[in-house]
Write a protein that holds these residues in place. Structure first.
Motif, PDB file in Angstrom:
ATOM      1  N   GLY A 153      47.999  45.236  48.064  1.00  0.00           N
ATOM      2  CA  GLY A 153      47.575  46.491  48.671  1.00  0.00           C
ATOM      3  C   GLY A 153      46.405  47.099  47.916  1.00  0.00           C
ATOM      4  N   GLY A 154      46.467  47.028  46.590  1.00  0.00           N
ATOM      5  CA  GLY A 154      45.387  47.567  45.756  1.00  0.00           C
ATOM      6  C   GLY A 154      44.086  46.813  45.954  1.00  0.00           C
ATOM      7  N   VAL A 155      44.177  45.487  46.024  1.00  0.00           N
ATOM      8  CA  VAL A 155      42.974  44.670  46.230  1.00  0.00           C
ATOM      9  C   VAL A 155      42.353  44.990  47.590  1.00  0.00           C
ATOM     10  N   ALA A 156      43.202  45.049  48.616  1.00  0.00           N
ATOM     11  CA  ALA A 156      42.702  45.367  49.959  1.00  0.00           C
ATOM     12  C   ALA A 156      42.016  46.732  49.967  1.00  0.00           C
ATOM     13  N   ARG A 157      42.625  47.675  49.287  1.00  0.00           N
ATOM     14  CA  ARG A 157      42.071  49.031  49.211  1.00  0.00           C
ATOM     15  C   ARG A 157      40.659  49.014  48.620  1.00  0.00           C
ATOM     16  N   VAL A 181      41.998  32.703  43.523  1.00  0.00           N
ATOM     17  CA  VAL A 181      42.204  33.748  42.517  1.00  0.00           C
ATOM     18  C   VAL A 181      43.697  34.026  42.489  1.00  0.00           C
ATOM     19  N   THR A 182      44.276  34.071  41.306  1.00  0.00           N
ATOM     20  CA  THR A 182      45.719  34.319  41.244  1.00  0.00           C
ATOM     21  C   THR A 182      46.073  35.257  40.096  1.00  0.00           C
ATOM     22  N   ALA A 183      47.149  36.024  40.302  1.00  0.00           N
ATOM     23  CA  ALA A 183      47.677  36.903  39.252  1.00  0.00           C
ATOM     24  C   ALA A 183      48.995  36.339  38.739  1.00  0.00           C
ATOM     25  N   ALA A 188      44.762  45.092  40.341  1.00  0.00           N
ATOM     26  CA  ALA A 188      43.759  44.882  41.388  1.00  0.00           C
ATOM     27  C   ALA A 188      42.349  44.869  40.803  1.00  0.00           C
ATOM     28  N   SER A 189      42.125  45.685  39.773  1.00  0.00           N
ATOM     29  CA  SER A 189      40.812  45.706  39.107  1.00  0.00           C
ATOM     30  C   SER A 189      40.452  44.310  38.606  1.00  0.00           C
ATOM     31  N   ALA A 190      41.443  43.627  38.023  1.00  0.00           N
ATOM     32  CA  ALA A 190      41.191  42.282  37.495  1.00  0.00           C
ATOM     33  C   ALA A 190      40.998  41.263  38.612  1.00  0.00           C
ATOM     34  N   VAL A 191      41.773  41.393  39.693  1.00  0.00           N
ATOM     35  CA  VAL A 191      41.628  40.458  40.818  1.00  0.00           C
ATOM     36  C   VAL A 191      40.238  40.597  41.436  1.00  0.00           C
ATOM     37  N   VAL A 192      39.809  41.838  41.653  1.00  0.00           N
ATOM     38  CA  VAL A 192      38.496  42.047  42.278  1.00  0.00           C
ATOM     39  C   VAL A 192      37.376  41.587  41.331  1.00  0.00           C
ATOM     40  N   ALA A 193      37.569  41.760  40.017  1.00  0.00           N
ATOM     41  CA  ALA A 193      36.575  41.243  39.059  1.00  0.00           C
ATOM     42  C   ALA A 193      36.431  39.733  39.222  1.00  0.00           C
ATOM     43  N   ASP A 194      37.549  39.032  39.422  1.00  0.00           N
ATOM     44  CA  ASP A 194      37.481  37.582  39.635  1.00  0.00           C
ATOM     45  C   ASP A 194      36.738  37.246  40.928  1.00  0.00           C
ATOM     46  N   ILE A 195      36.994  38.015  41.962  1.00  0.00           N
ATOM     47  CA  ILE A 195      36.305  37.770  43.240  1.00  0.00           C
ATOM     48  C   ILE A 195      34.797  37.988  43.061  1.00  0.00           C
TER      49      ILE A 195
END
Lengths: 433, 433
Positions: A16-20, A101-103, A307-314
């Motif tokens: 949800g955070g990543v989508a946001r 990308v994975t957490a 989500a901050s880390a996931v989006v950084a990877d993207i």
């Protein structure tokens, strides 16, 4: 440059955070990426579950195959958790030519070699900043920023729940069960906190860090883990008296050609940077042979930090940094990289030992003799005249040893526990330094 | 892949460390880089000066032009310091088609726009991890790892000398001059410590961080700076009494479309992560709108920590990460990026004020009135019956205000300093939170 198209597997807290971020901050993400990032699909198990308002219903699908089959999707973000279906989906995504990308630290700890071999075979990238310590960029620190160093030691507070509980016990004098309830009330602990408090969660993260720092292929099962659920306030009090703070640490350090690893409550000197990390925070101290000690601290979990880390990877994939790092770092090689895991019995540490002994002459001598018999020498002793909790005919005896091999210490402890006059099995912890 | 060939300009402390890593750890550096890194030349001013044993005399040259003219050299590492010749050489290196790695914060703060425009024109990269906080990877954290965030605040302990002195004053009760002498004796302070203790060094680093976080083109001169050389132990004692620790902070934070910046001694709550950073360490706390607070801590200077960052930049160039970051981050644009520097008088803060007042009725009322007249309200007051240092007819009065604009506070202070019964001009500091 063409748009980068992204699909999410899973839309729970982090999803949800990543989508946001992707949907509400498209200009920011595009500016940092040098190209547009399009969130194209979100695969979920339960299509009827409510989602954040910013997510159009048209993005949601139950059909994962549709994502793997869509040639326009460049990146699959795995945020489902678990190690079975997640493994299956990540393999499918890679084979379908998508970056991943994975957490999911448990997935990497369990199946890292297979997944990275598959990624290399298909010339794709796996990025996983979010798998350790949420928003703290510890993966980038080791894989990119400290590359001039041989990392010699990692010490991490990698589980916020446990750190919250230990902080509450130690600062507010709460019992373990009261502190756990407080953590649950505030949302820092789940209804079933087992994986957090038994060290498993921290161990999976430590596996990822040990791979980054030492090229060591190691699974959670092979790491000795001790949790905090048996923690007694009295040991926190004795630690304080000695000038120490107890933290649940995930540690990996170089000892010759071996890497020693464990997850355990450890007594840290109060002046140690990690001793000062309070509440639900995570922190990792890295020792490098060139840079010395560096410390990284922040929120280790939660919707937006992760989500901050996931989006950084993207974004790293969009600008090409993730590809460069993936190729250079050569992670999860089938053969490992030359370091071995040291057997836990041969790991050296100082030890804190508390035993309840009969209040009669000679007990200290007998306990000390048991340690001396295996060659362990004593650094300091606390034996008070009377302690409220143990009135009558038993008294607590606290002993701090010099460095000793864990196996030898355990041999001595078994002997001590069988001594006449020992009222309860000895409680022990490792000590830093 | 072909070798990457590197030349150093300067072979002082950091240059020696970089040479040492490249010459003594060639396999490590090659493995991390995916290619060999060859140290080809080291330009120095004084060819007769002794160098580390690992450096062959054949590498040393006094002829910088030879480096720029050598088409096989890919990367020039500027470690000379200063802003005049260093600027000239960096421009020449870029124009000769070489990437530049620099540890020179003053150069970037002063000439960032010109240098980055030149780099873009010649399709070259400037990498500068080592310019801020030595071995702590703070540049990578902001430019790469926190790209999902709008940074909203930066608070840094960016000068180890000052932090060492303040720690010694506060923990050991030393005077400023005694603490400075101790710092000099231990090698934490230079014979002339001016740039360290007056805030200039930290301000240059803050300029670099403000560019990374806010795209703000700002030079050292435009940042309000206060140092620690006037620091009186008595204020550290009052701070402690209030539950605060004094740190020399370099701060930049977002306030609407403005960025407020200063370098100043600031009172931090004891529980603040930065308050716990002791001795010569550096630390930077970054607030991002997605990730929340993250903290980065370690050795902020010295031969090997800084060399760790320089070599990381060289490896980043070898693997292509530095190129990706340079292109994506678009730093030091001539036009800036939309944020403005807030005039210092309009920066809002809480304030700590200590004034020596005549021990007569009405003084507190008059001081409070002066603050109230400009709309500043008081949060707390300390006025003790007697203080050793100020026996007789004057007493110290310590006032903590609520948030106020700096300009208004100064107006009030001018008024207070002119009140009959004020024995010495008021001493004041900003307070966090």
């Amino acid at each position: 440059m063409s748009d980068l198209r992204v699909a999410l597997l899973g839309c729970g807290t982090v999803g949800g955070g990543v989508a946001r971020i992707l949907l509400e901050q498209p200009e920011r993400v595009a500016t940092r990426s040098g190209r547009k990032i399009e969130l194209k699909k979100i695969a979920v198990r339960d299509i009827s579950k409510p989602r954040p308002d910013c997510i159009p219903a048209s993005l949601i699908t139950r059909n994962v195959a549709e994502i793997f089959a869509d040639p326009t999707i460049d990146v699959v973000v795995e945020l489902m958790g678990g190690t079975d279906i997640a493994r299956e989906y990540v393999l499918q995504a890679l084979m379908a030519g998508k970056h991943v990308v994975t957490a999911n630290k448990a997935l990497l700890a369990e199946h890292g070699v297979e997944l990275f071999e598959t990624a290399r075979k298909h010339d794709r990238v796996i990025a996983f900043e979010a798998s350790v310590a949420g928003g703290i960029p510890i993966v980038a620190a080791i894989a990119q920023s400290l590359t001039a160093n041989q990392i010699t030691a990692i010490q991490g507070i990698l589980n916020g729940t446990s750190n919250f509980i230990l902080t509450a016990m130690s600062e507010k004098g709460m019992s373990y069960s009261a502190a756990l309830k407080e953590a649950q009330r505030l949302g820092y602990a789940e209804a079933d906190p087992t994986l957090d408090v038994d060290g498993s969660d921290a161990a999976a993260k430590l596996c990822v860090l040990a791979q980054l720092a030492f090229g060591l292929n190691v699974t959670v099962k092979s790491i000795e883990r001790f949790g905090i659920s048996e923690m007694n306030s009295i040991d926190l009090k004795y630690a304080q008296e000695l000038g120490y703070t107890v933290k649940l640490l995930a540690e990996a350090w170089l000892d010759g050609k071996d890497v020693a690893m464990h997850v355990a409550p450890v007594l840290l000197r109060n002046t140690d940077m990690l001793a000062q990390v309070r509440g639900a925070h995570n922190a990792i101290q890295i020792m490098g042979d060139v840079v010395g000690e560096t410390l990284y601290q922040g929120a280790g979990a939660g919707e937006m930090p992760t989500a901050s880390a996931v989006v950084a990877d993207i974004i790293d994939l969009a600008v090409g940094r993730a590809q460069a790092t993936f190729q250079a770092a050569k992670l999860w090689q089938p053969s490992g990289k030359g370091f071995r895991l040291r057997p836990s019995t041969r790991v050296r540490s100082r030890f804190y030992l508390r035993v309840l002994v009969a209040d009669k002459p000679g007990m200290l001598a007998e306990v000390a003799r048991s340690l001396a018999d295996v060659g362990i020498s004593i650094s300091s002793v606390i034996q008070h005249e009377a302690v409220e909790e143990h009135q009558g005919d038993v008294v607590p005896l606290v002993i701090i040893t010099h460095y000793a091999e864990t196996g030898k210490f355990r041999t001595a402890l078994e002997h001590i526990n069988r001594l006449p006059g020992i009222a309860a099995p000895g409680v022990h912890f490792s000590m830093d330094d």
